[in-house]
Design a protein around this motif. Structure first.
Motif, PDB file in Angstrom:
ATOM      1  N   ALA A 106      42.275  52.167  40.843  1.00 38.63           N
ATOM      2  CA  ALA A 106      42.438  51.692  39.472  1.00 38.63           C
ATOM      3  C   ALA A 106      42.390  52.860  38.490  1.00 38.63           C
ATOM      4  O   ALA A 106      43.029  52.834  37.438  1.00 38.63           O
ATOM      5  CB  ALA A 106      41.356  50.667  39.130  1.00 38.63           C
ATOM      6  N   ASP A 107      41.651  53.899  38.843  1.00 39.71           N
ATOM      7  CA  ASP A 107      41.512  55.066  37.979  1.00 39.71           C
ATOM      8  C   ASP A 107      42.831  55.849  37.871  1.00 39.71           C
ATOM      9  O   ASP A 107      43.159  56.360  36.807  1.00 39.71           O
ATOM     10  CB  ASP A 107      40.403  55.974  38.514  1.00 39.71           C
ATOM     11  N   LEU A 108      43.577  55.918  38.964  1.00 37.37           N
ATOM     12  CA  LEU A 108      44.830  56.694  38.970  1.00 37.37           C
ATOM     13  C   LEU A 108      45.816  56.251  37.894  1.00 37.37           C
ATOM     14  O   LEU A 108      46.178  57.048  37.027  1.00 37.37           O
ATOM     15  CB  LEU A 108      45.500  56.604  40.346  1.00 37.37           C
ATOM     16  N   PRO A 109      46.274  55.001  37.912  1.00 39.99           N
ATOM     17  CA  PRO A 109      47.222  54.592  36.869  1.00 39.99           C
ATOM     18  C   PRO A 109      46.568  54.505  35.499  1.00 39.99           C
ATOM     19  O   PRO A 109      47.243  54.697  34.481  1.00 39.99           O
ATOM     20  CB  PRO A 109      47.723  53.227  37.344  1.00 39.99           C
ATOM     21  N   LEU A 114      49.097  53.586  32.690  1.00 38.86           N
ATOM     22  CA  LEU A 114      49.831  52.487  33.318  1.00 38.86           C
ATOM     23  C   LEU A 114      48.885  51.297  33.515  1.00 38.86           C
ATOM     24  O   LEU A 114      48.528  50.921  34.630  1.00 38.86           O
ATOM     25  CB  LEU A 114      50.420  52.944  34.654  1.00 38.86           C
ATOM     26  N   ILE A 115      48.522  50.693  32.391  1.00 41.54           N
ATOM     27  CA  ILE A 115      47.494  49.655  32.384  1.00 41.54           C
ATOM     28  C   ILE A 115      47.949  48.414  33.145  1.00 41.54           C
ATOM     29  O   ILE A 115      47.155  47.772  33.837  1.00 41.54           O
ATOM     30  CB  ILE A 115      47.091  49.299  30.934  1.00 41.54           C
ATOM     31  N   LYS A 116      49.216  48.078  33.064  1.00 39.50           N
ATOM     32  CA  LYS A 116      49.722  46.906  33.794  1.00 39.50           C
ATOM     33  C   LYS A 116      49.495  47.088  35.303  1.00 39.50           C
ATOM     34  O   LYS A 116      49.115  46.149  35.998  1.00 39.50           O
ATOM     35  CB  LYS A 116      51.196  46.681  33.489  1.00 39.50           C
ATOM     36  N   GLU A 117      49.705  48.298  35.806  1.00 37.52           N
ATOM     37  CA  GLU A 117      49.480  48.564  37.224  1.00 37.52           C
ATOM     38  C   GLU A 117      47.997  48.411  37.584  1.00 37.52           C
ATOM     39  O   GLU A 117      47.664  47.900  38.653  1.00 37.52           O
ATOM     40  CB  GLU A 117      49.968  49.963  37.594  1.00 37.52           C
ATOM     41  N   VAL A 118      47.116  48.826  36.685  1.00 35.70           N
ATOM     42  CA  VAL A 118      45.683  48.668  36.933  1.00 35.70           C
ATOM     43  C   VAL A 118      45.335  47.186  37.039  1.00 35.70           C
ATOM     44  O   VAL A 118      44.598  46.770  37.932  1.00 35.70           O
ATOM     45  CB  VAL A 118      44.826  49.327  35.824  1.00 35.70           C
ATOM     46  N   LYS A 123      43.885  42.314  40.288  1.00 35.56           N
ATOM     47  CA  LYS A 123      44.210  40.973  40.782  1.00 35.56           C
ATOM     48  C   LYS A 123      44.196  40.905  42.301  1.00 35.56           C
ATOM     49  O   LYS A 123      43.917  39.857  42.875  1.00 35.56           O
ATOM     50  CB  LYS A 123      45.579  40.545  40.268  1.00 35.56           C
ATOM     51  N   ASP A 124      44.478  42.021  42.973  1.00 33.32           N
ATOM     52  CA  ASP A 124      44.524  42.049  44.439  1.00 33.32           C
ATOM     53  C   ASP A 124      43.160  42.268  45.090  1.00 33.32           C
ATOM     54  O   ASP A 124      43.034  42.158  46.307  1.00 33.32           O
ATOM     55  CB  ASP A 124      45.473  43.168  44.920  1.00 33.32           C
ATOM     56  N   ILE A 125      42.158  42.560  44.289  1.00 35.89           N
ATOM     57  CA  ILE A 125      40.834  42.881  44.839  1.00 35.89           C
ATOM     58  C   ILE A 125      40.086  41.596  45.161  1.00 35.89           C
ATOM     59  O   ILE A 125      39.993  40.701  44.321  1.00 35.89           O
ATOM     60  CB  ILE A 125      40.013  43.709  43.839  1.00 35.89           C
ATOM     61  N   PRO A 126      39.543  41.518  46.366  1.00 31.60           N
ATOM     62  CA  PRO A 126      38.706  40.363  46.681  1.00 31.60           C
ATOM     63  C   PRO A 126      37.515  40.294  45.722  1.00 31.60           C
ATOM     64  O   PRO A 126      36.862  41.290  45.453  1.00 31.60           O
ATOM     65  CB  PRO A 126      38.212  40.638  48.111  1.00 31.60           C
ATOM     66  N   LEU A 137      40.079  50.674  34.389  1.00 32.01           N
ATOM     67  CA  LEU A 137      40.868  50.009  33.350  1.00 32.01           C
ATOM     68  C   LEU A 137      40.408  50.430  31.960  1.00 32.01           C
ATOM     69  O   LEU A 137      41.203  50.845  31.124  1.00 32.01           O
ATOM     70  CB  LEU A 137      40.758  48.490  33.507  1.00 32.01           C
ATOM     71  N   LEU A 138      39.099  50.348  31.728  1.00 29.67           N
ATOM     72  CA  LEU A 138      38.565  50.688  30.405  1.00 29.67           C
ATOM     73  C   LEU A 138      38.762  52.165  30.077  1.00 29.67           C
ATOM     74  O   LEU A 138      39.103  52.518  28.946  1.00 29.67           O
ATOM     75  CB  LEU A 138      37.087  50.323  30.336  1.00 29.67           C
ATOM     76  N   GLY A 139      38.543  53.019  31.076  1.00 30.96           N
ATOM     77  CA  GLY A 139      38.728  54.453  30.852  1.00 30.96           C
ATOM     78  C   GLY A 139      40.164  54.797  30.505  1.00 30.96           C
ATOM     79  O   GLY A 139      40.428  55.603  29.612  1.00 30.96           O
ATOM     80  N   GLY A 140      41.099  54.175  31.201  1.00 30.81           N
ATOM     81  CA  GLY A 140      42.516  54.407  30.903  1.00 30.81           C
ATOM     82  C   GLY A 140      42.884  53.954  29.511  1.00 30.81           C
ATOM     83  O   GLY A 140      43.603  54.639  28.779  1.00 30.81           O
TER      84      GLY A 140
END
Length: 153
Positions: A106-109, A114-118, A123-126, A137-140
């Motif tokens: 999540a940190d990469l995008p 690229l917040i949409k990618e985060v 959404k895919d994380i259990p 997400l917040l850092g980005g």
């Protein structure tokens, strides 16, 4: 140094990681890596290289080693390499994904804006992930001056 209450700088940590790698002291190297994470030490390119060198010396990767490579990749903007490693974690390396691995991804995008990618990663994380995922997400958003968060689930 830690026993003497002296906080090691990145140079000392790099030297220690290098010594652990050369001497085959993976467990001691893991303790250094854990120290880095627990103390939120900024992982620069040199420290990332030290972590990669330590873990690359061992045939079978584990969750901690992969985490170190993902963190280093994130800080160096190596998204394609990190994505490949993340995608192969379970199928090739037989290492189960943990929340910290999703946090790295999540940190990469997030760093690239690229917040949409985060949000797609989240959404895919259990079970929706943990603090490390949400901090990506917040850092980005903070880096790119966009602090309003709207997620659709």
């Amino acid at each position: 140094m830690v026993d003497l209450k002296i906080r090691p700088d990145n140079f000392a940590l790099i030297s220690t990681l290098s010594a652990c790698a050369q001497l085959g002291e993976l467990e001691k190297g893991k303790k250094v890596h854990d120290f880095i994470e627990r103390n939120a030490i900024k992982v620069d390119s040199f420290l990332s290289t030290g972590l990669v060198d330590l873990y690359a010396k061992w045939v079978k990767p584990d969750g901690i080693g992969i985490s170190g490579v993902l963190v280093g990749s994130s800080h160096e903007g190596l998204g394609d390499e990190a994505r490949k490693l993340f995608d192969e974690m379970e199928s090739v390396n037989k290492v189960p994904r943990e929340p910290k691995h999703y946090g790295c991804m999540a940190d990469l995008p997030g760093r690239a804006g690229l917040i949409k990618e985060v949000t797609e990663i989240i959404k895919d994380i259990p079970k929706g992930g943990d603090m490390s995922v949400w901090s990506g997400l917040l850092g980005g958003r903070r880096i790119h001056g966009d602090v309003e968060i709207v997620l659709e689930y």
